[in-house]
Enzyme design. Structure first.
Site, short mmCIF file in Angstrom:
data_model
loop_
_atom_site.label_atom_id
_atom_site.label_comp_id
_atom_site.label_asym_id
_atom_site.label_seq_id
_atom_site.Cartn_x
_atom_site.Cartn_y
_atom_site.Cartn_z
N LYS A 42 0.83 -1.21 0.00
CA LYS A 42 0.00 0.00 0.00
C LYS A 42 0.87 1.26 0.00
O LYS A 42 0.57 2.23 -0.70
CB LYS A 42 -0.95 -0.01 1.21
CG LYS A 42 -2.06 -1.05 1.05
CD LYS A 42 -2.85 -1.31 2.32
CE LYS A 42 -3.81 -2.48 2.09
NZ LYS A 42 -4.55 -2.89 3.27
N GLN A 100 -4.96 -1.27 9.41
CA GLN A 100 -4.81 -2.62 8.84
C GLN A 100 -5.41 -3.66 9.78
O GLN A 100 -5.10 -3.68 10.98
CB GLN A 100 -3.30 -2.91 8.62
CG GLN A 100 -3.03 -4.23 7.94
CD GLN A 100 -3.57 -4.30 6.51
OE1 GLN A 100 -3.44 -3.36 5.74
NE2 GLN A 100 -4.19 -5.42 6.17
N ASP A 124 -10.98 2.72 3.25
CA ASP A 124 -11.20 1.28 3.11
C ASP A 124 -12.69 0.97 2.90
O ASP A 124 -13.04 -0.12 2.45
CB ASP A 124 -10.74 0.55 4.39
CG ASP A 124 -9.54 -0.36 4.15
OD1 ASP A 124 -9.21 -0.63 2.97
OD2 ASP A 124 -8.94 -0.81 5.14
#
Ligand code: NAP
Length: 283
Positions: A53, A97, A120
């Site tokens: 990422k 995460q 997200d």
């Protein structure tokens, strides 16, 4: 029939180029799109994911900052760090995460992210926005699947789409996106009585289960589009999807490979969402 391949790597490359172009335009206005990635603990897979990422972001001109914290971090500390990131106008996207250490409540942590920075798309406000057709952030994996359908010019109107899997981050949002495009959608799960009877009727099948060979050639209508979200290991330890690729490609009209399909598209859509967050903040 031998299915045509939907090449996730190639499409993701095109999307990254577009993100880079739009990022340059924002920079020219004095705005540097910025993503804060928060990693708690030392889960090996998570470490690989966050590295990707960060690299993807810097390759497209976005700023990505990785914050690493020990697994012993207290939930209250994490919540207070998220509050600080929420309040920081130079941060446009926040990604925590998952998985988090077991002593933390992942839902509580995700709900602490400001919806305007939820790149997200896991926040309940993002899920709600998708459900009612309001602007929000769409989860990257189903969003990437939709882009793959768009890339082949597929018109979903009136088509029957079967989504196998009903997780909050893949199956359910995928179904909502397909529905918004006027497909008729069936969502299947572990209690579905006769999966094959349903998939055989499907013009589009999205497999998001996490088990090999959930979808085999005898379960697919000739010419159907098959999108394989699954990530599994085969007997040789190689990455494979939920779909029996070799068998299904002889029946389907279009198919995504694993690797090189949905995976790179998921990564690309995070960049799109981050850029979008920055564009919205910039007005
Ligand atoms: P998940 O939360 O474990 O959900 C799996 C779903 O599959 C559940 O809804 C489950 O039903 C259903 N299921 C299990 N066995 C089934 C069966 N035999 N027939 C029909 N449905 C069945 O998984 P997830 O997070 O959605 O992820 C699914 C897969 O996608 C995993 O392999 C994951 O690694 C992969 N993934 C890939 C990407 C990518 O970028 N490529 C991103 C995200 C996820 P119940 O609800 O009834 O339990």
């Amino acid at each position: 029939m031998t299915a045509q391949l939907i090449d996730g790597n190639a499409l993701a490359k095109t999307i990254r180029a577009d993100v880079a172009h739009r990022t340059d335009a924002l920079k020219a206005r004095g705005v540097l799109p910025s993503l804060a990635i928060v990693l708690v603990g030392d889960d090996p897979a998570s470490q690989v994911y966050v590295k990707h990422k960060v690299n993807d972001s810097s390759e497209t001109g976005l700023k990505a900052t990785l914050e690493r914290y020990p697994a012993s971090m207290q939930e209250a500390q994490l919540l207070s760090r998220i509050a600080a990131l929420n309040a920081d106008p130079s941060v446009h996207g926040i990604l925590v995460q998952l998985p988090l250490p077991r002593h933390m409540d992942a839902s509580k942590v995700i709900e602490a992210i400001a919806p305007a920075k939820d790149v997200d798309g896991f926040h309940v406000a993002s899920a709600g926005a998708l459900m009612v057709g309001r602007p929000g952030f769409w989860p990257c994996t189903p969003y990437g699947c939709l882009k793959m359908l768009d890339s082949i010019g597929y018109d979903l109107r009136g088509k029957h789409a079967v989504v196998i899997g009903r997780s909050n981050i893949v199956g359910k949002p995928m179904a909502m996106m397909l529905l918004a495009r006027n497909a008729t959608v069936t969502i299947c799960h572990s209690a579905t009585a006769d999966l094959k009877a349903l998939t055989l009727q499907a013009d589009v099948v999205v497999a998001a289960v996490g088990k090999r060979n959930v979808l085999t050639a005898d379960m697919v209508k000739p010419g159907a589009v098959v999108l394989d979200v699954g990530m599994n290991r085969n007997d040789e330890g190689k990455l494979c999807g939920d779909v029996d690729f070799e068998g299904v490609r002889e029946v389907a009209g279009w198919i995504t490979p694993v690797p090189g399909g949905v995976g790179p598209m998921t990564r690309a859509m995070l960049l799109v969402n981050t850029l979008e967050a920055a564009e919205r903040a910039a007005g």
